[in-house]
Design a protein around this motif. Sequence first.
Motif, PDB file in Angstrom:
ATOM      1  N   VAL A   1      42.414  43.292  47.119  1.00 30.15           N
ATOM      2  CA  VAL A   1      41.447  43.288  46.026  1.00 30.15           C
ATOM      3  C   VAL A   1      42.020  42.671  44.750  1.00 30.15           C
ATOM      4  O   VAL A   1      41.279  42.067  43.967  1.00 30.15           O
ATOM      5  CB  VAL A   1      40.864  44.694  45.763  1.00 30.15           C
ATOM      6  CG1 VAL A   1      40.109  45.196  46.984  1.00 30.15           C
ATOM      7  CG2 VAL A   1      41.911  45.687  45.341  1.00 30.15           C
ATOM      8  N   GLN A   2      43.310  42.798  44.543  1.00 30.03           N
ATOM      9  CA  GLN A   2      43.921  42.214  43.341  1.00 30.03           C
ATOM     10  C   GLN A   2      43.944  40.686  43.421  1.00 30.03           C
ATOM     11  O   GLN A   2      43.734  40.007  42.409  1.00 30.03           O
ATOM     12  CB  GLN A   2      45.321  42.778  43.114  1.00 30.03           C
ATOM     13  CG  GLN A   2      45.327  44.274  42.828  1.00 30.03           C
ATOM     14  CD  GLN A   2      44.336  44.687  41.749  1.00 30.03           C
ATOM     15  OE1 GLN A   2      44.220  44.067  40.702  1.00 30.03           O
ATOM     16  NE2 GLN A   2      43.590  45.740  42.011  1.00 30.03           N
ATOM     17  N   ALA A   3      44.195  40.140  44.595  1.00 30.95           N
ATOM     18  CA  ALA A   3      44.157  38.681  44.751  1.00 30.95           C
ATOM     19  C   ALA A   3      42.747  38.160  44.486  1.00 30.95           C
ATOM     20  O   ALA A   3      42.572  37.128  43.815  1.00 30.95           O
ATOM     21  CB  ALA A   3      44.621  38.281  46.145  1.00 30.95           C
TER      22      ALA A   3
ATOM     23  N   PHE B   1      40.129  35.525  41.090  1.00 29.55           N
ATOM     24  CA  PHE B   1      38.981  34.616  41.166  1.00 29.55           C
ATOM     25  C   PHE B   1      37.740  35.217  40.521  1.00 29.55           C
ATOM     26  O   PHE B   1      36.656  34.643  40.592  1.00 29.55           O
ATOM     27  CB  PHE B   1      38.670  34.284  42.633  1.00 29.55           C
ATOM     28  CG  PHE B   1      39.801  33.595  43.341  1.00 29.55           C
ATOM     29  CD1 PHE B   1      40.070  32.257  43.119  1.00 29.55           C
ATOM     30  CD2 PHE B   1      40.624  34.307  44.200  1.00 29.55           C
ATOM     31  CE1 PHE B   1      41.126  31.633  43.763  1.00 29.55           C
ATOM     32  CE2 PHE B   1      41.678  33.692  44.848  1.00 29.55           C
ATOM     33  CZ  PHE B   1      41.937  32.351  44.625  1.00 29.55           C
ATOM     34  N   GLY B   2      37.890  36.410  39.909  1.00 33.23           N
ATOM     35  CA  GLY B   2      36.753  37.081  39.287  1.00 33.23           C
ATOM     36  C   GLY B   2      35.784  37.651  40.298  1.00 33.23           C
ATOM     37  O   GLY B   2      34.629  37.917  39.972  1.00 33.23           O
TER      38      GLY B   2
ATOM     39  N   PRO C   1      36.624  43.397  38.289  1.00 29.32           N
ATOM     40  CA  PRO C   1      35.217  43.002  38.392  1.00 29.32           C
ATOM     41  C   PRO C   1      34.357  44.032  39.130  1.00 29.32           C
ATOM     42  O   PRO C   1      33.198  44.242  38.774  1.00 29.32           O
ATOM     43  CB  PRO C   1      35.279  41.675  39.149  1.00 29.32           C
ATOM     44  CG  PRO C   1      36.630  41.116  38.825  1.00 29.32           C
ATOM     45  CD  PRO C   1      37.522  42.329  38.750  1.00 29.32           C
ATOM     46  N   ALA C   2      34.923  44.710  40.138  1.00 31.73           N
ATOM     47  CA  ALA C   2      34.174  45.749  40.850  1.00 31.73           C
ATOM     48  C   ALA C   2      33.979  46.973  39.961  1.00 31.73           C
ATOM     49  O   ALA C   2      32.882  47.544  39.915  1.00 31.73           O
ATOM     50  CB  ALA C   2      34.898  46.132  42.143  1.00 31.73           C
ATOM     51  N   ARG C   3      35.016  47.351  39.225  1.00 32.84           N
ATOM     52  CA  ARG C   3      34.892  48.495  38.312  1.00 32.84           C
ATOM     53  C   ARG C   3      33.850  48.223  37.232  1.00 32.84           C
ATOM     54  O   ARG C   3      33.129  49.127  36.816  1.00 32.84           O
ATOM     55  CB  ARG C   3      36.245  48.843  37.694  1.00 32.84           C
ATOM     56  CG  ARG C   3      37.184  49.533  38.687  1.00 32.84           C
ATOM     57  CD  ARG C   3      38.419  50.120  38.021  1.00 32.84           C
ATOM     58  NE  ARG C   3      39.194  49.155  37.265  1.00 32.84           N
ATOM     59  CZ  ARG C   3      40.140  48.368  37.760  1.00 32.84           C
ATOM     60  NH1 ARG C   3      40.459  48.443  39.035  1.00 32.84           N
ATOM     61  NH2 ARG C   3      40.791  47.524  36.996  1.00 32.84           N
TER      62      ARG C   3
END
Length: 99
Positions: free
Chosen positions: A42-44, A48-49, A80-82
């Motif tokens: 998820v960090q990678a 890319f946003g 972006p998910a948060r």
Amino acid sequence: MDSIPLTIGGKKAEGFVIPLGPANLVFVKTEKGLVGCGAVDVQALETFGYPAAKVRPASGPSIRTVDDILAGTIAAANGPARALGIAEGMSGREALKRL
């Protein structure tokens, strides 16, 4: 690779199961982002946003199916998910409704 069409919260999504020998790479993607098994970085994807979260299984040792993604618990979510309201501890299904 299996592709499974889904409707979650009235929105179209697509689940994928990719066998990798003793494990499966499993994720569900929507128009906005994805929720996947522990192998998803998820960090990678944050670089890319792209909104992404990963789940831990609700039962058993690993995520093997799309149903496991839906029933699992969010273990990590990127920025972006948060920003879309996805938080650790919610179900995979609830997170996908926000995507």
